[in-house]
Design a protein around this motif. Structure first.
Motif: not given
Length: 110
Positions: A50, A54-55, A58
């Motif tokens: 997760d 997310s990284q 982004s």
């Protein structure tokens, strides 16, 4: 913000096209390196899927913003706030060269 030409130099408080392009290229290279590191870290990792996802998302989002900034530079609209239409201060563009908004409009947008 109207950018001065690289040949004539920039007016006080403004970036030249060349300076803006250099800053954007540096940001793009940094983000691509970051994305490669995230991808390499994800090999064999399941516990942090997760976080890595997310990284990754982004970083890809910032890369899209950088590409959009290059388009604004080519169109001659780079450095103008998309909220109020005023010039984005050069200091802000030096820190965040792909920004679309001045501090005031960004703050009011949330």
């Amino acid at each position: 913000m109207t950018l001065g030409s690289a040949a004539s130099g920039a007016a006080p408080g403004r970036l030249t096209d060349h300076e803006a392009r250099q800053r954007l290229e540096h940001e793009r290279e940094s983000r691509l390196t970051q994305l490669q590191a995230i991808e390499a870290a994800g090999v064999g990792q399941q516990a942090s899927d997760d976080l890595l996802a997310s990284q990754r998302a982004s970083t890809r989002s910032v890369l899209k913003e950088i590409d959009a900034a290059f388009e604004r530079l080519a169109a001659g609209t780079y450095g103008s706030c998309q909220g109020c239409g005023r010039a984005i201060p050069a200091e802000r563009l030096e820190i965040l060269p792909y920004t679309r908004h001045c501090v005031g409009c960004r703050s009011s947008a949330g």
